[in-house]
Design an enzyme around this catalytic site. Structure first.
Site: not given
Ligand code: MV4
Length: 457
Positions: A301, A173, A347, A299
């Site tokens: 859950r 997250g 939400r 996830n």
């Molecule tokens: C990333 C990314 C860009 N590139 N991985 C944020 C939460 C986690 N679940 C993984 N996330 C991210 N991984 C790579 N290689 C950008 C995010 C990310 C993001 C992902 C999903 C939802 C919101 C986000 C907000 C900022 C960054």
């Protein structure tokens, strides 16, 4: 009734180890199945109206979650004195704690969730990534496992090309992540991420991925039984979020070609099959500007946003999750899962979007919920309810389901306008703003939208 009869192991009584709207959601699913449901509560939640809907309610300790909703011995004691056959953990709290699942089962109480082994493996993002690679599921290009030191990080980053993202294996997250756009940032980010991960998760292992700029967040809902059936329920687009807190989720994802949709869903099924998963679960993917998708995490859950999928598929995920935990087969197969219309969830948090989303707990002096065709409101709040300051600020999930996305947006605007809440600030004004924003209505939201659009994020 499939649940009745001598051969059924279906539970007669379960306990919900959670609070608020998800506790109520589980109580309702249990009652729909003819199962009794025991609630637990902290001193901060004593007297909350949803507790009266349970068949029994047991106090498990003081307000801080570390002394109540997270305290395994207290939950297990409550389960034993109330004679339940299973525990539903909801989301958050102990829901992804493999040790808790193990304790439950060793006490002969079924944990309504995945097997411990799958939870352990998928709880580590590096291990989940390796599993995905082995199953032929696309992942973001990155390091071959955990990085031993900053020199190794530098070497991988230079070879891969900037920007890169340093991630904590134990994180999730968005916790323990660092973007690096040059050598210096890798050196600093490696140390920071490692220290932060060590402090937060007692596991400092970090790895590196190519940083995907402005991705969309697409997740696939799945449910699997103990008889080898793994079924997906299509995707949700959860790109509209702020500081890793989702604000709006919808299904189907707008502007997603069917070919890409089907490929993502098939990849998610392969991954959970490889993990020997059962129960409800979600595979998260990033989608880049070219509609290429990359697995990022699972996830393990039921999630906050599960009702979005319930609306477009007509399947009750919590009921099915309870049924499969009791050893029943899924009541449907993949070909029975048909997407119908469009669903959106907003939400509603007790936060003030005009004051940097500052928490706004307290007494709800007026509460007029929306209703009418196409509207679903999942909430534990009522007029006169006091939102405690101790927990997550989610007070309601407002959902709409309509034949088309444009109609869903129109109904959401109508419902948001009907919804009157006084005494606490809520995110309703932000949602009204979003439902009128062309970037949202045109289905062009990416995960960086709020931070780019709203001053101060
Ligand atoms: C990333 C990314 C860009 N590139 N991985 C944020 C939460 C986690 N679940 C993984 N996330 C991210 N991984 C790579 N290689 C950008 C995010 C990310 C993001 C992902 C999903 C939802 C919101 C986000 C907000 C900022 C960054």
């Amino acid at each position: 009734m499939a649940e009745s009869g001598k051969r059924s192991k279906m539970f007669q009584r379960i306990l919900v180890a959670n609070r608020g709207e998800i506790a109520l959601r589980v109580i309702r699913a249990a009652h729909d199945l003819g199962i009794e449901c025991v609630a637990v509560y902290s001193e901060a939640d004593r007297g909350a109206p949803y507790l009266a809907m349970a068949d029994e309610a047991i106090c498990i300790g003081p307000a801080p979650s570390g002394e109540s909703y997270l305290k395994i011995p207290r939950i297990i004691s409550a389960a034993e004195i109330s004679n339940v056959q299973a525990i539903h953990p909801g989301y958050g709290f102990l829901s992804e704690n493999a040790h808790f699942a193990e304790v439950c089962r060793s006490c002969n109480i079924e944990f309504i969730g995945p097997p411990e082994e799958a939870m352990r493996r998928l709880g580590n993002k590096d291990a989940a990534r390796k599993l995905a690679i082995a199953a032929g599921v696309p992942v973001v290009p990155g390091s071959d496992g955990i990085l031993r030191n900053e020199n190794e990080a530098l070497e991988v980053a230079r070879k891969m090309g900037y920007p890169v993202l340093i991630k904590a294996a134990a994180g999730g997250g968005g916790r323990g992540m660092r973007v690096a756009r040059n050598d210096m940032a890798v050196t600093a980010g490696f140390k920071n991420a490692q220290q932060e991960a060590e402090a937060a998760f007692k596991d400092g292992s970090v790895y590196l991925e190519k940083y995907i700029e402005q991705p969309r967040h697409i997740e696939v809902q799945l449910i699997a039984d103990r008889h080898g059936s793994v079924v997906h329920l299509y995707e949700r687009d959860c790109s509209l979020q702020r500081r890793h807190q989702k604000l709006v989720e919808e299904s189907p994802a707008p502007n997603l070609p069917d070919k890409v949709r089907n490929a993502i869903c098939a990849a998610a099924v392969k991954l959970l099959q490889a993990a020997n998963y059962h129960s409800a679960g979600t595979c998260e993917f990033l989608l880049d500007k070219d509609n290429k998708f990359y697995f990022i995490e699972v996830n393990a859950r039921i999630q906050v946003e599960h009702p979005v999928t319930e609306l477009v598929t007509g399947i009750d995920l919590v009921k099915e999750q309870i049924r499969v935990a009791a050893g029943e087969k899924l009541s449907f197969t993949q070909k029975d899962v048909v997407l119908r219309g469009a669903a959106i969830e907003c939400r509603i948090n007790a936060e003030d979007p005009a004051k940097d989303f500052r928490p706004s707990p307290g007494l709800i002096t007026k509460w007029v919920p929306p209703g009418g065709p196409g509207v679903r409101l999942d909430t534990h709040a009522v007029q006169g309810y006091r939102v405690p300051p101790n927990y997550d600020s989610l007070v309601a999930k407002l959902l709409v389901h309509r034949p088309t996305r444009a109609e869903a947006i129109a109904t959401m605007r109508r419902a948001l306008r009907e919804f009157t809440v006084e005494g606490i600030a809520t995110t309703i004004p932000l949602h009204l703003e979003m439902m009128a924003h062309s970037v949202f209505t045109e289905g062009r939201i990416d995960t960086t939208f709020i931070e780019r659009e709203r001053k101060g994020g």
